[in-house]
Design a protein around this motif. Structure first.
Motif: not given
Length: 288
Positions: A104-106, A140-142, A158-159, A180-183
């Motif tokens: 959760l970086s700025p 949903r991608g924080p 996503a987390g 992109v399924k997983l990242a």
């Protein structure tokens, strides 16, 4: 997964750039950059060829940080507060922020004047002086947010690592990036937000703890079609950054030092630069 060449993809990037900008010959990339490394604390330093290294921040109790695009400031989260360090001055710019979660970086705005950060699922923004705080939208991608050079989009993963989401700051709408399924990392967006530099994962790969990677194999994805852009560079690519004019800087592993290949909007290598050897094991936070 279909691949498209940088040459074909670049035509779309070029159309997003102003005509006057496209007509100008871009300045050579200087090789200046901001790096981070961990030796019990995170140390963030700027390097300029001919000027050497300059420390920007030493973070003993923070795992969430970002360097500004101008290479002068560092934003970081510690003790539920968001702070900015500029020179010897530290300013608290927001409170009630979730701390201790590495991903959760700025992220800094392209003009280095504002910082976006997460409060729950909401992306908030504040000025570097703490003023003008407001909500930009929900996503949903924080994780590991990246801000497009034109200021229009913010994207993160996503987390759960299940995909990348791009938030349109004009409409407030967040959309899952196709292909992109997983990242577990988003490093950069192109001008106009059409392309994203992502660390994609296979199903059998661990998601990691969300810390900023020292290096990764960059996948350049068309966020609209899901197609992947091939990088016409020799060697092992370990990162990539879009510049404000649409050029792409690809970081390539090497000994005793890593190198950069600068691709123009047509996908041609126009420059090659060598990083300082001391940067070989460091994370690349910004290309200045």
């Amino acid at each position: 997964m279909k691949l498209v060449t940088v040459l074909a993809a670049a035509a779309l990037v070029t159309t997003a750039a102003p005509a006057a900008q496209a007509a100008e010959r871009p300045r050579p990339v200087s090789g200046a950059a901001v790096y981070a490394h961990h030796d019990g604390a995170y140390r963030i330093d700027r390097h300029r060829p001919g000027s050497g290294w300059r420390p920007l921040a030493v973070l003993k109790d923070s795992v969430q940080f970002a360097a500004s695009p101008d290479g002068r400031k560092v934003a970081y989260i510690t003790g539920t507060t968001l702070r900015v360090r500029a020179g010897g001055k530290v300013t608290t710019v927001a409170r009630g922020v979730q701390s201790g979660v590495p991903c959760l970086s700025p992220v800094w705005s392209p003009d280095s004047e504002r910082i976006a950060y997460l409060v729950g699922s909401k992306v908030r923004v504040t000025g570097a002086d703490g003023g003008g705080s407001r909500v930009l939208g929900k996503t949903r991608g924080p994780c590991h947010l990246a801000w497009s050079p034109d200021g229009r989009y913010v994207a993160g993963y996503a987390g759960t690592t299940e995909g990348v989401y791009r938030l349109d700051l004009k409409t407030g709408r967040s959309v899952k990036v196709k292909g992109v399924k997983l990242a577990n990392h988003v490093q950069s967006l192109s001008p106009g937000g059409r392309y994203a530099v992502v660390d994609t994962l296979r199903a059998d790969e661990p998601g990691g703890d969300g810390s900023w990677p020292r290096w990764f194999t960059p996948t350049v994805v068309d966020t609209v079609t899901g197609r992947r852009v091939s990088l016409p560079v020799r060697g092992r690519a370990i990162g990539a950054f879009y510049l404000a004019d649409g050029r792409l800087v690809v970081r390539i592993s090497g000994k005793p030092a890593n190198t950069w290949a600068v691709l123009d909007r047509r996908g041609r290598v126009t420059q090659r630069l060598t990083e300082p050897s001391a940067a070989r094991e460091r994370s690349l936070l910004q290309v200045l």
